[in-house]
Design a protein around this motif. Structure first.
Motif, mmCIF file in Angstrom:
data_model
loop_
_atom_site.group_PDB
_atom_site.id
_atom_site.type_symbol
_atom_site.label_atom_id
_atom_site.label_comp_id
_atom_site.label_asym_id
_atom_site.label_seq_id
_atom_site.Cartn_x
_atom_site.Cartn_y
_atom_site.Cartn_z
ATOM 1 N N TRP A 1 33.098 36.342 49.149
ATOM 2 C CA TRP A 1 33.485 34.864 48.520
ATOM 3 C C TRP A 1 32.932 34.613 47.133
ATOM 4 C CZ3 TRP A 1 30.245 30.697 47.753
ATOM 5 C CH2 TRP A 1 30.961 29.411 47.294
ATOM 6 N N ARG B 1 34.370 36.580 39.680
ATOM 7 C CA ARG B 1 35.506 37.100 38.959
ATOM 8 C C ARG B 1 36.707 36.260 38.727
ATOM 9 N NH1 ARG B 1 37.850 42.387 41.959
ATOM 10 N NH2 ARG B 1 38.924 42.165 39.861
ATOM 11 N N LEU C 1 34.528 37.083 44.584
ATOM 12 C CA LEU C 1 35.996 36.635 44.146
ATOM 13 C C LEU C 1 35.675 35.352 43.213
ATOM 14 C CD1 LEU C 1 37.856 36.850 47.684
ATOM 15 C CD2 LEU C 1 37.882 38.425 45.405
ATOM 16 N N TRP C 2 34.637 34.291 43.588
ATOM 17 C CA TRP C 2 34.405 33.189 43.004
ATOM 18 C C TRP C 2 33.986 33.738 41.373
ATOM 19 C CZ3 TRP C 2 30.020 31.517 40.820
ATOM 20 C CH2 TRP C 2 30.048 30.024 40.081
ATOM 21 N N LEU D 1 40.911 31.942 48.745
ATOM 22 C CA LEU D 1 39.555 32.050 48.232
ATOM 23 C C LEU D 1 38.450 31.394 49.153
ATOM 24 C CD1 LEU D 1 37.815 33.092 45.802
ATOM 25 C CD2 LEU D 1 38.096 30.901 44.612
#
Length: 490
Positions: free
Chosen positions: A369, A375, A372-373, A6
């Motif tokens: 990034w 979600r 993704l963070w 991540l």
């Protein structure tokens, strides 16, 4: 590991953005300097001033051999000018010293009888005759600031003669102080204005003015032009402090071909050599690379005495020593245009395209990034907390899921439940110790509830509550000892 993956887009995105900022600030300035591997060879030939073609003798030169004859001779000729510029010491990250060796040679000329002559050149260490094919030669050295291309005064000299073996070239060179103009390369970011340009023949800075903008081999160039004022080159001393050979000449008036009132054929007449020129240079503006060049050179003998006391035939006399238009060859122009185009491409890549691409990639990676963070946070918020009745909730405590006591028929107090649990454990231990009759290959805890004896529910009537009486200590106790193969009594 999941956190590492991540964080990877964030790290790469930040690195790309940092590189996009650093490249224009640190890398590009390293490109915007005079390169220390500079090696330029240029060739120019004489061409007709009217631009016509097919003229084999577009220049005029003084025949040096005619000094020993009855009359001075000027012949038609074709000339070539060659120049090679390289980097020499002292050179470092702040300055670059250019050494430029230049020659003018006679390719062919037409003699007084109309015959074509192709002179040869003697070896460098050999004695040269008057008919040698080498017309002039010199070696110019100048140190310049690598960022501005302006002379810095560390080295500035002109070598007019060959240095014999073991002789320091500085001993046969003339120092040229206060040189300021460009010569072999302009500075970066050339503007449409006037600049100083150094003329080696007359050893002076001249002003070249912006003339116009054009394109050569696909490269945008600025044209500059300047006039070299008439200069008495006999006043430019050699390394010994004297007038250079061929800049002053005293001969009879008849040899010069001067006739008229106040002049006798055998009168000695001293003439000085003068030089003037018109220079044109075409410069690529971003890098200062000179793409093309043309110079109209005029060198001639005339009297330095222009006073009324000197007879008019002498005052008005003028004889060509060199009259030629030198134009860079097509091969030289193409090579310089390709060099400049490549240089411009490197600067454009480093100052615009590379930072732009790295910036876009960096922003995209940071956006990935963040996505993704976000979600991950949303998934954590949508997950319900674990239930106390969920066997998985206590799995992290290293409790086996089957260790939970099986419900019995007891509905009494917690103590009764605890007793049942203890009894179950005892029964199970007894079964295990007796070898049990469970299927082969299965452990005693594979089906633990089958080993726990059932305990009858306590009667509602307290009087019916059974009490435990230990058995007498006699042989009757043998009946409480069951064989290992006998199942426990319910």
């Amino acid at each position: 590991m999941r956190r590492l993956w991540l964080a990877l887009p964030a790290f790469l995105g930040a690195a790309c953005i940092a590189a996009a900022i650093a490249i224009p600030l640190f890398l590009v300035p390293q490109l915007r300097v005079v390169p220390l591997d500079l090696d330029i060879t240029s060739v120019a030939t004489t061409v007709p001033e009217d631009g016509s073609t097919g003229d084999r003798y577009p220049a005029r030169i003084f025949d040096r051999c005619s000094v020993g004859e009855r009359r001075a001779q000027v012949v038609d000729a074709h000339l070539s000018q060659q120049r090679r510029s390289v980097i020499v010491e002292p050179s470092d990250r702040r300055q670059a010293t250019l050494q430029s060796a230049q020659t003018v040679q006679i390719d062919r000329y037409r003699d007084a009888d109309g015959n074509e002559v192709e002179p040869t050149m003697a070896a460098a260490d050999a004695e040269r005759e008057c008919n040698d094919g080498l017309l002039t030669a010199n070696i110019d050295r100048v140190s310049v600031n690598r960022s501005t291309s302006v002379p810095n005064g560390t080295v500035s000299s002109l070598q007019l003669e060959a240095a014999p073996e073991g002789v320091n070239p500085d001993d046969v060179s003339v120092q040229l102080p206060d040189r300021q103009g460009f010569q072999y390369k302009f500075g970066f970011d050339v503007q449409k204005r006037s600049y100083l340009y150094y003329d080696t023949n007359t050893r002076q800075d001249i002003t070249v003015d912006f003339v116009g903008e054009s394109t050569i081999d696909g490269v945008t160039v600025y044209e500059f032009a300047g006039e070299v004022p008439e200069t008495d080159v006999s006043n430019l001393p050699n390394a010994q402090g004297q007038a250079s050979l061929g800049t002053m000449l005293t001969m009879p008036a008849s040899w010069w071909g001067i006739t008229g009132r106040g002049v006798a054929p055998d009168d000695d007449v001293t003439m000085h050599r003068y030089a003037t020129a018109t220079r044109h240079v075409w410069v690529e503006p971003q890098t200062g690379t000179i793409i093309d060049g043309r110079e109209d050179q005029q060198q001639y003998f005339r009297s330095p005495d222009q006073s009324d006391s000197n007879p008019a035939p002498i005052r008005d006399f003028r004889m060509d020593v060199l009259s030629a238009r030198f134009k860079w060859s097509d091969d030289t122009v193409s090579a310089q245009a390709a060099r400049a185009d490549d240089y411009v491409g490197q600067l454009r890549l480093g100052s615009f395209w590379l930072p732009l691409i790295l910036g876009i990639v960096g922003v995209a990676l940071l956006a990935l990034w963040l996505l993704l963070w976000w979600r991950g946070r949303r998934r954590d918020d949508d997950t319900p907390p674990p239930s106390d009745e969920d066997p998985d909730a206590t799995a992290w405590l290293d409790e086996p899921r089957h260790a939970k006591p099986t419900e019995t028929g007891a509905t009494g107090s917690g103590a009764a439940g605890a007793g049942a649990a203890g009894l179950g454990a005892a029964g199970a231990g007894a079964a295990a110790g007796a070898g049990g009759s469970h299927a082969a290959g299965t452990g005693p805890w594979d089906q633990p509830t089958e080993k726990i004896p059932r305990v009858a529910s306590a009667p509602a009537d307290e009087s019916s509550t059974q009490s435990f009486t230990p058995p007498p200590d006699d042989d009757e106790t043998q009946r409480y000892r069951r064989p290992s193969s006998e199942p426990p009594a319910e």
